[in-house]
Write an enzyme that holds these catalytic residues in place. Sequence first.
Site, PDB file in Angstrom:
ATOM      1  N   ASP A  59      11.228  20.784 -53.754  1.00 48.95           N
ATOM      2  CA  ASP A  59      11.588  21.392 -55.048  1.00 48.95           C
ATOM      3  C   ASP A  59      10.766  20.860 -56.206  1.00 48.95           C
ATOM      4  OD1 ASP A  59      12.591  18.853 -55.447  1.00 48.95           O
ATOM      5  OD2 ASP A  59      14.695  19.445 -55.484  1.00 48.95           O
TER       6      ASP A  59
ATOM      7  N   GLY B 170      23.292  17.094 -60.705  1.00 49.70           N
ATOM      8  CA  GLY B 170      23.494  18.099 -61.745  1.00 49.70           C
ATOM      9  C   GLY B 170      24.198  17.590 -62.985  1.00 49.70           C
TER      10      GLY B 170
ATOM     11  N   ASN C  30      19.061  16.365 -66.858  1.00 49.94           N
ATOM     12  CA  ASN C  30      19.556  17.740 -66.746  1.00 49.94           C
ATOM     13  C   ASN C  30      19.763  18.388 -68.108  1.00 49.94           C
ATOM     14  OD1 ASN C  30      19.777  18.130 -63.836  1.00 49.94           O
ATOM     15  ND2 ASN C  30      21.294  16.504 -63.921  1.00 49.94           N
TER      16      ASN C  30
ATOM     17  N   HIS D  74      12.833  16.312 -57.208  1.00 53.04           N
ATOM     18  CA  HIS D  74      13.518  15.123 -56.690  1.00 53.04           C
ATOM     19  C   HIS D  74      12.581  14.284 -55.831  1.00 53.04           C
ATOM     20  CE1 HIS D  74      16.833  17.964 -57.592  1.00 53.04           C
ATOM     21  NE2 HIS D  74      17.419  16.855 -58.028  1.00 53.04           N
TER      22      HIS D  74
ATOM     23  N   SER E 148      21.309  13.405 -60.058  1.00 55.09           N
ATOM     24  CA  SER E 148      20.784  13.508 -58.697  1.00 55.09           C
ATOM     25  C   SER E 148      19.723  12.459 -58.390  1.00 55.09           C
ATOM     26  CB  SER E 148      20.203  14.906 -58.462  1.00 55.09           C
ATOM     27  OG  SER E 148      19.208  15.204 -59.429  1.00 55.09           O
TER      28      SER E 148
END
Length: 218
Positions: A191, A81, A110, A194, A44
């Site tokens: 979040d 992801g 991840n 990011h 991402s």
Amino acid sequence: MLNFLGKCRDTGRACRLAFAALLLLCASASAYSAPKTILVLGDSLSAEYGLSRGSGWVALAEQKLKDQKIAADIVNASVSGETTSGGRTRLPALLEKYHPEVIVIELGANDGLRGLPVAAAEANLRAMAAAARGANARVLLVGMRMPPNYGRQYADQFYAMYGTLSKEIKAPLVPFMLEGVADKPQLFQADRLHPTAEAHPTILANIWPSLQKIIKTR
């Protein structure tokens, strides 16, 4: 060229020297051949998660190539992801489809966020590098750090993995793509994972020197 050689028979040493200079110029020009395709295999952080299209570091890199008149296309095969295992699975088909000369591998975050074994991530990255080399593609490895709440030992092992692998496979390494970003909360989306669009020029600044160098390496 044949006409030039014919004239050289008549004009002697000076013309032969000029011809030698011409050959040297041609050799110098061929020594730098920009890649036609650069493949970015990431997660991402490279897939413009939460961003407007064209504002991520990959899109900024593509514009920089154009600004510097480097005739290369970037294929962004990044998926939000994505893990190293997923990248390893997808890479053979991408190599077959795009035949890239340079592959930027930006994976592992991840794996770390899920607490997956460092050894497994390292094995996957090594396999991807081997597949790239087998397809005559040069590899640029992009590293990542884990937040301290994942434990000092795990975080240290995770970060060291990239340096160890870079030396083993003899591939250039961007040690930490979020250098200058990770310590600035205002550069992250809600979040807190990011980066915002405002952070991506800094991310590109971290990656570009190594990418530019590998592009110019025949």
